[in-house]
Design an enzyme around this catalytic site. Structure first.
Site, mmCIF file in Angstrom:
data_model
loop_
_atom_site.group_PDB
_atom_site.id
_atom_site.type_symbol
_atom_site.label_atom_id
_atom_site.label_comp_id
_atom_site.label_asym_id
_atom_site.label_seq_id
_atom_site.Cartn_x
_atom_site.Cartn_y
_atom_site.Cartn_z
ATOM 1 N N ASP A 49 29.175 -31.785 -37.780
ATOM 2 C CA ASP A 49 30.318 -30.867 -37.702
ATOM 3 C C ASP A 49 31.631 -31.435 -38.232
ATOM 4 O O ASP A 49 32.530 -30.685 -38.572
ATOM 5 C CB ASP A 49 30.524 -30.401 -36.258
ATOM 6 N N ARG A 280 35.884 -27.740 -30.847
ATOM 7 C CA ARG A 280 35.292 -27.065 -31.998
ATOM 8 C C ARG A 280 35.825 -25.657 -32.163
ATOM 9 O O ARG A 280 36.577 -25.159 -31.337
ATOM 10 C CB ARG A 280 33.771 -27.023 -31.794
ATOM 11 N N TYR A 288 29.406 -35.589 -27.069
ATOM 12 C CA TYR A 288 28.408 -36.603 -27.428
ATOM 13 C C TYR A 288 28.301 -37.520 -26.232
ATOM 14 O O TYR A 288 29.310 -38.103 -25.807
ATOM 15 C CB TYR A 288 28.875 -37.448 -28.605
ATOM 16 N N PRO A 363 26.564 -40.997 -34.867
ATOM 17 C CA PRO A 363 27.436 -39.865 -35.200
ATOM 18 C C PRO A 363 28.890 -40.107 -34.802
ATOM 19 O O PRO A 363 29.719 -39.233 -34.968
ATOM 20 C CB PRO A 363 26.849 -38.744 -34.341
HETATM 21 P P1 FAD Z 1 19.575 -33.243 -43.863
HETATM 22 O O1 FAD Z 1 20.741 -32.492 -43.367
HETATM 23 O O2 FAD Z 1 18.640 -33.827 -42.881
HETATM 24 O O3 FAD Z 1 18.787 -32.280 -44.838
HETATM 25 C C1 FAD Z 1 17.514 -32.587 -45.305
HETATM 26 C C2 FAD Z 1 16.870 -31.282 -45.741
HETATM 27 O O4 FAD Z 1 15.639 -31.597 -46.373
HETATM 28 C C3 FAD Z 1 16.549 -30.365 -44.574
HETATM 29 O O5 FAD Z 1 17.021 -29.069 -44.861
HETATM 30 C C4 FAD Z 1 15.027 -30.415 -44.465
HETATM 31 O O6 FAD Z 1 14.480 -29.199 -44.040
HETATM 32 C C5 FAD Z 1 14.631 -30.730 -45.893
HETATM 33 N N1 FAD Z 1 13.368 -31.451 -46.008
HETATM 34 C C6 FAD Z 1 12.971 -32.536 -45.305
HETATM 35 N N2 FAD Z 1 11.754 -32.937 -45.720
HETATM 36 C C7 FAD Z 1 11.384 -32.103 -46.719
HETATM 37 C C8 FAD Z 1 10.241 -32.011 -47.536
HETATM 38 N N3 FAD Z 1 9.232 -32.871 -47.441
HETATM 39 N N4 FAD Z 1 10.185 -31.017 -48.442
HETATM 40 C C9 FAD Z 1 11.197 -30.107 -48.572
HETATM 41 N N5 FAD Z 1 12.308 -30.159 -47.800
HETATM 42 C C10 FAD Z 1 12.401 -31.146 -46.899
HETATM 43 N N6 FAD Z 1 26.113 -35.985 -38.334
HETATM 44 C C11 FAD Z 1 27.387 -35.899 -38.004
HETATM 45 O O7 FAD Z 1 28.248 -36.278 -38.798
HETATM 46 N N7 FAD Z 1 27.729 -35.380 -36.772
HETATM 47 C C12 FAD Z 1 26.780 -34.914 -35.912
HETATM 48 O O8 FAD Z 1 27.080 -34.440 -34.845
HETATM 49 C C13 FAD Z 1 25.425 -34.978 -36.247
HETATM 50 N N8 FAD Z 1 24.468 -34.501 -35.445
HETATM 51 C C14 FAD Z 1 23.173 -34.539 -35.851
HETATM 52 C C15 FAD Z 1 22.172 -34.035 -35.062
HETATM 53 C C16 FAD Z 1 20.855 -34.062 -35.485
HETATM 54 C C17 FAD Z 1 19.780 -33.498 -34.622
HETATM 55 C C18 FAD Z 1 20.534 -34.619 -36.738
HETATM 56 C C19 FAD Z 1 19.096 -34.651 -37.239
HETATM 57 C C20 FAD Z 1 21.528 -35.134 -37.520
HETATM 58 C C21 FAD Z 1 22.851 -35.106 -37.087
HETATM 59 N N9 FAD Z 1 23.877 -35.603 -37.871
HETATM 60 C C22 FAD Z 1 25.139 -35.539 -37.505
HETATM 61 C C23 FAD Z 1 23.597 -36.179 -39.136
HETATM 62 C C24 FAD Z 1 23.848 -35.183 -40.244
HETATM 63 O O9 FAD Z 1 23.306 -33.941 -39.915
HETATM 64 C C25 FAD Z 1 23.224 -35.755 -41.458
HETATM 65 O O10 FAD Z 1 23.796 -37.020 -41.729
HETATM 66 C C26 FAD Z 1 23.403 -34.859 -42.641
HETATM 67 O O11 FAD Z 1 22.899 -33.577 -42.381
HETATM 68 C C27 FAD Z 1 22.674 -35.488 -43.804
HETATM 69 O O12 FAD Z 1 22.530 -34.577 -44.829
HETATM 70 P P2 FAD Z 1 21.275 -34.647 -45.762
HETATM 71 O O13 FAD Z 1 21.416 -33.496 -46.672
HETATM 72 O O14 FAD Z 1 21.137 -36.006 -46.310
HETATM 73 O O15 FAD Z 1 20.002 -34.470 -44.809
#
Ligand code: FAD
Length: 669
Positions: A49, A280, A288, A363
């Site tokens: 967020d 928020r 957290y 986080p």
């Molecule tokens: P992600 O957001 O994880 O996106 C990865 C995408 O790839 C997803 O849409 C998934 O569906 C897709 N995917 C995965 N495997 C495959 C596959 N094999 N084939 C096709 N698609 C696939 N960060 C903060 O800053 N504050 C927070 O409060 C916070 N809370 C979080 C809570 C949770 C439960 C999680 C999991 C993460 C949290 N984070 C938080 C971390 C933050 O969400 C991530 O750092 C950020 O989303 C990373 O972005 P990304 O695009 O690298 O990965």
């Protein structure tokens, strides 16, 4: 090509923040791209967020920061709560959330789903790229021998299409307690379901059709369990450790007598752990909460044991004697913190990893989404530039050198920050094992600069002329052949507050043509173009005016060399001018034509020449002073398409600037 096969320039796996940022660049630069995600929908609530001020600057360069700014909650102050001598929590300090004046934006919070929405809208506006949901890669091959062939599609991926049921996993709301939505199924405390999904899809054969896609480039943005990373195998492992810190997250409308509930707070209790409060949008507050830790190396907490009630009770213990409860919970999750960085970020600069796929951390400083998006913000224009023939493939090597350094800094920062946050507060000055309040506050103050994203400072490379490359005289022909080509050294002393390797900062300037004030940074759009910023100095002085006209004569062949003859002169390198004379003493026609180009059917471009002067309604931006540039003599600055400064020199240093561009740009026909 076999029947059923297709070709694409860029295949992006994963449509989280990192994947969507990459796709947005491709949309802007007109690159043939597919983006796939195994999930059936985007995120609708919860997850990341926090948006740091540099991220908002980036959103603004794509044209949608205003939507975030309007909808988000703005965080102005951090309150630190620590135990007093009797062990009761008290507000011990207040500090600004964003360091004043480091950016025109401040930190805001808005859930990840809205951010994803803004990206999707932006992609739709500029291209026909759409996220293909319920699609995941099943196998991948890479012909390394073809890596250097620009026409080749060396990557072959078989894609599996999923059914409705497969792409939308159950959420465990009913078993774990009342909440509109829980995020455990995306949490690292849930087992990765990639193999299971592929197996199930293989069994039903209905929607589960397969297709083969050949790609020039592949970007793995598929999160912490990254399938792409696993295919790359040895040399791509994440290095670091899974910490023993487990955090619960609750997005609730709190019912409480805690006075700082609408402030960002770090609450450190004497012996009942710590809580972070993040106010928020829509009356929500995110808490957290550090849960009971597991033994190091021991088993993770059982997922089914974690409930919103358990997380709330933990928070209540930390925040007592204040009362805390809720009736509405929007989202909740729990996750265990790993602090790890990938060994490599790219395979032969054809397959790349970005975001959580190459770094995971806590986080606490709200970095996850920001750093992940900034990875692909760094990478997207480079790949697009190579594909459209503007850039040499060598540029792609700077993705790993620039972003791995940031990921390592992030993990180091997170190590320090987590220890301070999760450690026991010191009872008094003699308690050396405890965390002192001053240490805690100092970490927040220092951490804020790092966390803002504004401090990112890329090392010297062929696109960052930082350490003074070979300074040769231009031979006057404008032709740069092999051995004359060095990295332009520039002269950073001419703009003391424009740091090479850092993002171009912003000060208010006025449009010469219509007197409207603007933050100058707003004109550095993310559209794939490099920019030369001409600080023209005091253009009223005849000698300076003559120098600026001379400059335009030497800049013209430079810009033409890198621009296809069929395209407008500013389509690869745009020139923006900022002068320091009084606006009323100058006309745009005092400037050479190259700085205000003519378009058939539209006339002169009135949005290229700016002045550092007082506005009618919004004060004086004092931009030259802010940028640290001499008001008489001016200087030249070159910015990359991502707004990072690559070169600084004098108005007469065009030969040197030519050498800088010549090091990585392709001469056009
Ligand atoms: P992600 O957001 O994880 O996106 C990865 C995408 O790839 C997803 O849409 C998934 O569906 C897709 N995917 C995965 N495997 C495959 C596959 N094999 N084939 C096709 N698609 C696939 N960060 C903060 O800053 N504050 C927070 O409060 C916070 N809370 C979080 C809570 C949770 C439960 C999680 C999991 C993460 C949290 N984070 C938080 C971390 C933050 O969400 C991530 O750092 C950020 O989303 C990373 O972005 P990304 O695009 O690298 O990965």
């Amino acid at each position: 090509m076999a029947p059923g096969d297709s070709e694409v320039d860029v295949l992006i796996v994963g449509a989280g923040p990192a994947g969507l940022m990459a796709a947005t660049w491709m949309a802007r630069c007109g690159i043939k791209t597919r983006i796939i995600d195994k999930r059936g929908t985007k995120i609708f609530s919860g997850q990341a967020d926090g948006l740091q001020c540099r991220t908002l600057e980036i959103f603004d360069s794509f044209g949608f920061a205003d939507r975030v700014w309007k909808e988000s909650n703005h965080m102005l102050e951090i309150c630190l709560w620590n135990p007093d001598s009797e062990g009761r929590i008290r507000r011990s300090d207040r500090i600004p959330d964003t360091i004043p004046f480091i950016s025109r934006f401040q930190q805001v919070v808005l859930h990840q789903g809205r951010i994803e929405r803004f990206f999707l809208d932006s992609m739709k506006k500029h291209s026909d790229i759409r996220v293909e949901r319920g699609v995941m890669p099943q196998s991948m091959t890479f012909d390394e021998n073809k890596a250097e062939d620009p026409a080749a599609y060396p990557i072959e991926v078989t894609l599996q299409h999923l059914t409705e049921a497969e792409m939308n996993p159950d959420q465990s709301t009913s078993t774990n307690g009342a909440a509109k939505s829980d995020g455990l199924f995306r949490s690292n405390m849930a087992a990765d379901d990639t193999e299971e999904l592929l197996q199930r899809a293989a069994n039903h054969g209905l929607v589960g059709s397969r297709e083969t896609v050949k790609a020039k480039y592949l970007i793995g943005c598929d999160g912490a369990h990254s399938w792409v990373r696993r295919q790359l195998g040895q040399g791509f492992e994440l290095e670091g450790e899974q910490t023993d810190y487990i955090w619960g997250v609750l997005d609730i409308i709190p019912i409480t007598d805690f006075p700082d509930i609408r402030m960002r707070c770090a609450i450190h209790s004497a012996s009942s752990g710590s809580v972070m409060v993040i106010p928020r949008e829509n009356k929500l507050v995110r808490l957290y909460i550090q849960m009971t830790t597991t033994e190091k190396g021991g088993d993770k907490l059982d997922r089914s044991n974690i409930t919103p009630k358990l997380i709330l009770e933990s928070a209540q213990r930390t925040m007592k004697p204040y009362k805390l409860d809720y009736e509405y919970c929007d989202w909740w999750t729990a996750y265990q913190i790993g602090q790890r960085v990938g060994k490599s970020f790219s395979k032969s600069t054809r397959i790349f990893l970005a975001g959580d796929a190459v770094h995971t951390h806590s986080p606490k400083a709200g970095q996850g989404m920001n750093v992940s998006m900034q990875d692909t913000y760094n990478l997207g224009w480079k790949i697009a530039g190579v594909i459209n023939g503007t850039l040499d493939r060598k540029v792609l090597g700077t993705y790993e050198s620039e972003r791995k350094m940031i990921a390592e800094q992030l993990i180091e920062f997170d190590h320090k920050f987590s220890r301070l946050f999760s450690g026991r507060p010191a009872k008094d000055v003699a308690d050396e094992a405890g965390i002192s309040m001053s240490e805690f506050k100092e970490a927040f103050v220092k951490g804020n600069l790092f966390a803002s994203g504004v401090a990112v400072d890329y090392d010297a490379s062929l696109i960052v002329a930082k350490d003074g490359g070979p300074k040769e005289q231009s031979d006057g022909t404008g032709v740069l052949n092999g051995d004359k080509r060095g990295r332009g050294a520039g002269n950073k002393e001419l703009a003391t507050n424009i740091k090479i390797g850092q993002r171009f900062p912003s000060y208010q300037v006025l449009n010469q043509a219509d007197a409207r004030p603007w933050p100058f940074q707003q004109f550095l759009k993310s559209d794939g173009r490099f920019r030369i910023i001409v600080f023209a100095g005091n253009i009223v002085s005849p000698s300076q005016k003559s120098l600026v006209h001379q400059l335009a004569k030497s800049l013209e062949p430079l810009t033409k060399r890198y621009t296809p003859s069929s395209k407008p002169i500013d389509s690869r390198i745009e020139i923006l001018t900022l002068h320091s004379s009084k606006r009323h003493d100058v006309e745009i026609f005092d400037f050479p034509e190259l700085l205000r180009p003519w378009t058939e059917g539209e006339g002169w471009d009135y949005w290229k020449i700016f002045v550092d002067d007082e506005s009618y309604h919004e004060g004086d931006g004092r931009a030259y002073e802010g940028y640290g540039v001499d008001k008489e003599k001016g200087c030249l600055v070159a910015a990359r398409p991502d707004g990072y400064v690559g070169w600084v020199g004098g108005l007469e240093d065009v030969g040197d600037l030519e050498r800088w561009f010549g090091g990585f740009m392709k001469v056009q026909e």
